[in-house]
Write an enzyme that holds these catalytic residues in place. Sequence first.
Site, PDB file in Angstrom:
ATOM      1  N   SER A 232      14.440 -13.378  42.468  1.00 23.13           N
ATOM      2  CA  SER A 232      13.741 -12.394  41.765  1.00 23.13           C
ATOM      3  C   SER A 232      12.277 -12.148  42.393  1.00 23.13           C
ATOM      4  O   SER A 232      12.711 -11.836  43.468  1.00 23.13           O
ATOM      5  CB  SER A 232      13.555 -13.209  40.379  1.00 23.13           C
ATOM      6  OG  SER A 232      12.805 -12.266  39.247  1.00 23.13           O
ATOM      7  N   ASP A 326      22.789  -9.024  35.970  1.00 24.09           N
ATOM      8  CA  ASP A 326      21.523  -9.356  35.769  1.00 24.09           C
ATOM      9  C   ASP A 326      20.651  -8.248  34.680  1.00 24.09           C
ATOM     10  O   ASP A 326      20.836  -7.074  34.735  1.00 24.09           O
ATOM     11  CB  ASP A 326      20.993  -8.869  37.152  1.00 24.09           C
ATOM     12  CG  ASP A 326      19.348  -9.328  37.364  1.00 24.09           C
ATOM     13  OD1 ASP A 326      18.738  -9.697  36.349  1.00 24.09           O
ATOM     14  OD2 ASP A 326      18.893  -9.320  38.217  1.00 24.09           O
ATOM     15  N   HIS A 360      20.756 -13.116  35.828  1.00 20.84           N
ATOM     16  CA  HIS A 360      19.551 -13.074  36.760  1.00 20.84           C
ATOM     17  C   HIS A 360      19.393 -14.475  37.372  1.00 20.84           C
ATOM     18  O   HIS A 360      19.197 -14.848  38.668  1.00 20.84           O
ATOM     19  CB  HIS A 360      18.283 -12.715  35.984  1.00 20.84           C
ATOM     20  CG  HIS A 360      17.108 -12.588  36.927  1.00 20.84           C
ATOM     21  ND1 HIS A 360      17.104 -11.595  37.937  1.00 20.84           N
ATOM     22  CD2 HIS A 360      15.863 -13.099  36.772  1.00 20.84           C
ATOM     23  CE1 HIS A 360      16.060 -11.627  38.360  1.00 20.84           C
ATOM     24  NE2 HIS A 360      15.209 -12.612  37.618  1.00 20.84           N
TER      25      HIS A 360
HETATM   26  C1  LIG Z   1       5.470  -6.851  31.199  1.00 18.87           C
HETATM   27  C2  LIG Z   1       6.884  -7.165  30.677  1.00 18.87           C
HETATM   28  C3  LIG Z   1       7.714  -7.602  32.015  1.00 18.87           C
HETATM   29  C4  LIG Z   1       7.713  -6.473  33.241  1.00 18.87           C
HETATM   30  C5  LIG Z   1       8.633  -6.687  34.119  1.00 18.87           C
HETATM   31  C6  LIG Z   1       8.843  -5.658  35.141  1.00 18.87           C
HETATM   32  C7  LIG Z   1       8.217  -6.197  36.467  1.00 18.87           C
HETATM   33  C8  LIG Z   1       8.943  -6.982  37.095  1.00 18.87           C
HETATM   34  C9  LIG Z   1       8.187  -8.043  38.133  1.00 18.87           C
HETATM   35  C10 LIG Z   1       8.823  -8.924  38.541  1.00 18.87           C
HETATM   36  C11 LIG Z   1       9.973  -9.647  37.783  1.00 18.87           C
HETATM   37  C12 LIG Z   1      10.229 -10.913  38.241  1.00 18.87           C
HETATM   38  C13 LIG Z   1      10.953 -11.826  37.201  1.00 18.87           C
HETATM   39  C14 LIG Z   1      11.319 -13.430  37.624  1.00 18.87           C
HETATM   40  O1  LIG Z   1      10.520 -13.814  38.651  1.00 18.87           O
HETATM   41  S1  LIG Z   1      11.951 -14.257  36.600  1.00 18.87           S
HETATM   42  C15 LIG Z   1      12.923 -15.529  37.417  1.00 18.87           C
HETATM   43  C16 LIG Z   1      12.285 -16.523  38.002  1.00 18.87           C
HETATM   44  N1  LIG Z   1      11.728 -17.708  37.513  1.00 18.87           N
HETATM   45  C17 LIG Z   1      11.141 -18.212  38.016  1.00 18.87           C
HETATM   46  O2  LIG Z   1      10.913 -18.343  39.292  1.00 18.87           O
HETATM   47  C18 LIG Z   1      10.443 -19.550  37.186  1.00 18.87           C
HETATM   48  C19 LIG Z   1       9.760 -20.293  38.063  1.00 18.87           C
HETATM   49  N2  LIG Z   1       8.881 -21.257  37.395  1.00 18.87           N
HETATM   50  C20 LIG Z   1       9.120 -21.962  36.278  1.00 18.87           C
HETATM   51  O3  LIG Z   1      10.562 -21.858  35.886  1.00 18.87           O
HETATM   52  C21 LIG Z   1       7.996 -22.722  35.646  1.00 18.87           C
HETATM   53  O4  LIG Z   1       7.126 -23.006  36.548  1.00 18.87           O
HETATM   54  C22 LIG Z   1       8.573 -24.205  35.017  1.00 18.87           C
HETATM   55  C23 LIG Z   1       9.324 -23.739  33.524  1.00 18.87           C
HETATM   56  C24 LIG Z   1       9.321 -24.694  35.558  1.00 18.87           C
HETATM   57  C25 LIG Z   1       7.241 -24.691  34.396  1.00 18.87           C
HETATM   58  O5  LIG Z   1       6.365 -23.909  33.835  1.00 18.87           O
HETATM   59  P1  LIG Z   1       5.222 -24.398  33.351  1.00 18.87           P
HETATM   60  O6  LIG Z   1       4.572 -25.897  33.696  1.00 18.87           O
HETATM   61  O7  LIG Z   1       4.118 -23.416  33.175  1.00 18.87           O
HETATM   62  O8  LIG Z   1       5.435 -24.789  31.878  1.00 18.87           O
HETATM   63  P2  LIG Z   1       4.564 -25.605  30.844  1.00 18.87           P
HETATM   64  O9  LIG Z   1       5.227 -26.928  30.584  1.00 18.87           O
HETATM   65  O10 LIG Z   1       3.275 -25.444  30.910  1.00 18.87           O
HETATM   66  O11 LIG Z   1       5.271 -24.619  29.391  1.00 18.87           O
HETATM   67  C26 LIG Z   1       4.676 -23.314  29.360  1.00 18.87           C
HETATM   68  C27 LIG Z   1       5.608 -22.413  28.367  1.00 18.87           C
HETATM   69  O12 LIG Z   1       6.763 -22.293  29.346  1.00 18.87           O
HETATM   70  C28 LIG Z   1       7.919 -22.446  28.521  1.00 18.87           C
HETATM   71  N3  LIG Z   1       8.815 -23.444  29.013  1.00 18.87           N
HETATM   72  C29 LIG Z   1       8.494 -24.428  29.792  1.00 18.87           C
HETATM   73  N4  LIG Z   1       9.457 -25.081  30.022  1.00 18.87           N
HETATM   74  C30 LIG Z   1      10.640 -24.190  29.773  1.00 18.87           C
HETATM   75  C31 LIG Z   1      12.150 -24.452  29.915  1.00 18.87           C
HETATM   76  N5  LIG Z   1      12.373 -25.547  30.614  1.00 18.87           N
HETATM   77  N6  LIG Z   1      12.814 -23.413  29.292  1.00 18.87           N
HETATM   78  C32 LIG Z   1      12.305 -22.527  28.762  1.00 18.87           C
HETATM   79  N7  LIG Z   1      10.975 -22.401  28.443  1.00 18.87           N
HETATM   80  C33 LIG Z   1      10.175 -23.184  29.049  1.00 18.87           C
HETATM   81  C34 LIG Z   1       7.631 -22.740  26.977  1.00 18.87           C
HETATM   82  O13 LIG Z   1       7.526 -22.005  26.138  1.00 18.87           O
HETATM   83  C35 LIG Z   1       6.158 -23.361  27.319  1.00 18.87           C
HETATM   84  O14 LIG Z   1       5.230 -23.062  26.318  1.00 18.87           O
HETATM   85  P3  LIG Z   1       5.032 -24.197  25.106  1.00 18.87           P
HETATM   86  O15 LIG Z   1       6.356 -24.359  24.409  1.00 18.87           O
HETATM   87  O16 LIG Z   1       4.651 -25.480  25.864  1.00 18.87           O
HETATM   88  O17 LIG Z   1       4.022 -23.670  24.258  1.00 18.87           O
END
Ligand SMILES: CCCCCCCCCCCCCC(=O)SCCNC(=O)CCNC(=O)[C@H](O)C(C)(C)COP(=O)(O)OP(=O)(O)OC[C@H]1O[C@@H](n2cnc3c(N)ncnc32)[C@H](O)[C@@H]1OP(=O)(O)O
Length: 421
Positions: A232, A326, A360
Site C-alpha cells: 500500500s 482491491d 488490498h
Molecule cells: C481521507 C480519506 C482517505 C484518503 C485515501 C486516499 C489517499 C491514499 C493514501 C495512501 C493510502 C494507503 C492505504 C494504506 O496504507 S492501508 C494498508 C496498510 N496498512 C498498514 O500498513 C497498517 C500498518 N499498521 C497497523 O496495522 C497498526 O500499526 C496496528 C494496527 C498494528 C497497530 O496500530 P496502533 O498501535 O496504532 O493501534 P492501537 O492499539 O493504538 O489502536 C488504535 C485503533 O486502531 C484500531 N485497531 C487496532 N488494532 C486493530 C486491529 N487488529 N484491527 C482493526 N482495528 C484495529 C482500533 O480502532 C484502535 O482504536 P481503539 O479501539 O483502541 O479506540
Amino acid sequence: MAASVSVEPAGPCCWDEPVRIAVRGLAPEQPVTLRASLRDEKGALFRAHARYCADAGGQLDLARAPALGGSFAGLEPMGLLWALQPDRPFWRLTKRDVQTPLAVELEVLDGHAPEPGQLLARALLERRFLPPGVRRQPVRAGRVRATLFLPPGSGPFPGVIDIYGVGGGLVEYRASLLAGHGFATMALAFYGFEDLPKEYGDIHLDYFEEALCYMIEHPQVKGPSVGLLGISLGADICLSMASFLKNISATVSINGSGFSGNRTIRYQQTSIPPLGHDLRRSKVAFSGLLDIVDIQNDVVGWCENPSMIPVERAQGPLLFIVGQDDHNWRSELYAQIISERLQARGKDSPQVMSYPGTGHYIEPPYFPVCLASLHKLPNKPVLWGGEPRAHSHAQVDAWKQILAFFGKHLGGAQKRLPPKL
Ligand SMILES: CCCCCCCCCCCCCC(=O)SCCNC(=O)CCNC(=O)[C@H](O)C(C)(C)COP(=O)(O)OP(=O)(O)OC[C@H]1O[C@@H](n2cnc3c(N)ncnc32)[C@H](O)[C@@H]1OP(=O)(O)O
C-alpha cells in the site's frame, strides 16, 4: 478407540508454514464438525468451522477430504486457519509481539448439527512469528526506528527493508517471517512510533536513505545492495526509494499505486505532488462501510501524470503483486499505467502477478483475509476487498513469488527446509 487429532509437522510451526491435519479413531463415514479458534493479543476471538465425513476406515485427512460446508467448502487443507473470522466487527488479525506465538485451538465435534455435538478430540497448534534461530535486534540509529531480523547462521545474508502503510507503528511480523527464509529483514517504522512523527505527513526520502545506509553498512547484510518490500503506502515508498536512491537491486510492491497519494514525496530538490482525492466519490457499502475505491483523482495525462513516481529510474527489477478486488484503490489499473510508463521509456515491463478475488490486504500465507477495518485516514471502517478463498490462495502464491524474486535478484538466501508433507 478414542478419536485423536494429529498435526504434521508436530510441535510449533511458523505462521507461514502449512500443516497436515488428520483425525483418527472415528467411526466409518462418521460425520464430524471441525472448529478452530484463536484469541489475538487484544483479546479478540477469531473462529472458523467446517463439516467433514470420515472415510470407510474412520480416518479424516484434511489434505484428502473436502469440507462439506461451514466457513468454507472443498479441499482446503489450511481452510481452518485462513477462514478464521473475528467476532469483533471490522477487526484484523495482526501480530504485535513477534516473540510470542498465536495458539490455534482445534476441536473435533460429533455430527453436523447446527448445535455442536459431543467433543471427540482437541489439539493446540502453536504458530510462531519468530522462526527458530532468527535473531531480533531493535534498531535505534540516528533517526532510524526499526527492527532487524537476522536469519540463523553466520551470514552475511541478502538484505530486505520491509515497510507497511497508513496506520503507522512498527509492524514486524512479515519481516520476522521473511528472515526465516534466509533474508536479513528490517521492519522499518516511519510514523506513529516512539519519537517519529505522530501523524502521516510528507514522505521525506532522506529518512529512508538513512535506513538503507544502515542496512548496507551492517556486517551481517550482504552488499552492495538490498531489496525492498512494501504494501500500500509502504509499496509507494519502496517505489520512490528505488527511483531516487542507489543500492537497491529488487523491489516488490504489494498493492501500491505508483503515485504520490495524498502527501508530497520529497528528496533533495525534487518533490512529487500528490494525486489527491475527493471524498465525495466514496460510497457507503453494506453495514455503513465506506467504499473508497474511486476516491483517488483521475489520472490526467495517464503515465505522464506529474504525481507519478518516476519508476523508470529504478536500477533493479520490480515485482507488482496486485489484488484485482482491491477496494483501497485500483491497483490493477495502476500497475498497467506503471507498465506503460516503463515501456514508453524503453524499459523492461515489470513482473506483474495479478490475482482475481483478491483484496488490498495481501499478507503472508494463512492470515485470514481482512475484508474491512478501520482506515486511519478517513478514521472510519472501509472495505478492503477480497473473497476469502481466492484471497487466501493468492497470499500463498504471492509469498512464493516474493521469496523466489528476492532469491533470484538478491541471491544466496539459505532455504528453510520445507516441512515434509
Ligand atoms: C481521507 C480519506 C482517505 C484518503 C485515501 C486516499 C489517499 C491514499 C493514501 C495512501 C493510502 C494507503 C492505504 C494504506 O496504507 S492501508 C494498508 C496498510 N496498512 C498498514 O500498513 C497498517 C500498518 N499498521 C497497523 O496495522 C497498526 O500499526 C496496528 C494496527 C498494528 C497497530 O496500530 P496502533 O498501535 O496504532 O493501534 P492501537 O492499539 O493504538 O489502536 C488504535 C485503533 O486502531 C484500531 N485497531 C487496532 N488494532 C486493530 C486491529 N487488529 N484491527 C482493526 N482495528 C484495529 C482500533 O480502532 C484502535 O482504536 P481503539 O479501539 O483502541 O479506540
